[in-house]
Design a protein around this motif. Structure first.
Motif: not given
Length: 179
Positions: A98-106
């Motif tokens: 699954f691929l999603r645009s965006g950034t997240v915390e570890a």
């Protein structure tokens, strides 16, 4: 017996002290906590047989855009031309990615919600997108193949992206399973 009486007498005299205990401090007035917003009620009578309440999707407008397919993948591209969500088959590893645009915390998770099931997967950041992997035998994928309503996708505690269901999703899962 005498020791017992002496102990009792000492205890009684200790309670007769003329010193008054210090008064308990009065509580400092605090602002009343703000009430948490009430969750939107879910009309359980409107659910189809086998469908579950999905509060994550309540009040979330489906994104406008369309699904595009390629060899072993399906991508939802929003009205602005951004590839917002995608899935692809990693045949050698027998995984669906699954691929999603965006950034997240570890340590964040990708959560996918339908009216029939929900699942969360750990993500790995890759530039301005993240990816999560599920074994092709993951039971959630069977529900994802059959979904008719919106699919909610969220990263960590971020907002839910609601994308419409599409036959391309089932086609990618079926092809990845070799069926």
């Amino acid at each position: 017996m005498m020791r017992w009486r002496a102990g009792l007498l000492a205890l009684a005299l200790a309670g007769c002290s003329s010193e008054q205990p210090a008064p308990a401090p009065s509580p400092t007035p605090q602002a009343a906590p703000e009430p948490a917003p009430a969750p939107a009620p879910i009309d359980v009578g409107a659910l189809a047989p086998g469908e579950l309440p999905a509060p994550e999707l309540a009040g979330v407008a489906p994104a406008s855009g369309q699904w595009h397919t390629g060899k072993g993948n399906a991508r939802f591209v929003d009205a602005g031309g951004t590839g917002a969500f995608a899935l692809r088959c990693d045949s050698p590893r027998r995984q669906l990615v699954f691929l999603r645009s965006g950034t997240v915390e570890a340590g964040a998770m990708l959560r996918i919600v339908t009216g029939m099931a929900a699942a969360s997967y750990p993500v790995v950041a890759s530039g301005r997108r993240v990816e999560a992997r599920a074994s092709i035998d993951d039971r959630f994928l069977a529900a994802l193949q059959k979904v008719k309503g919106p699919i909610g996708v969220s990263l960590g505690e971020g907002p839910v992206l609601a994308v419409p269901a599409d036959p391309a999703i089932a086609a990618v899962i079926r092809a990845c399973r070799g069926r």
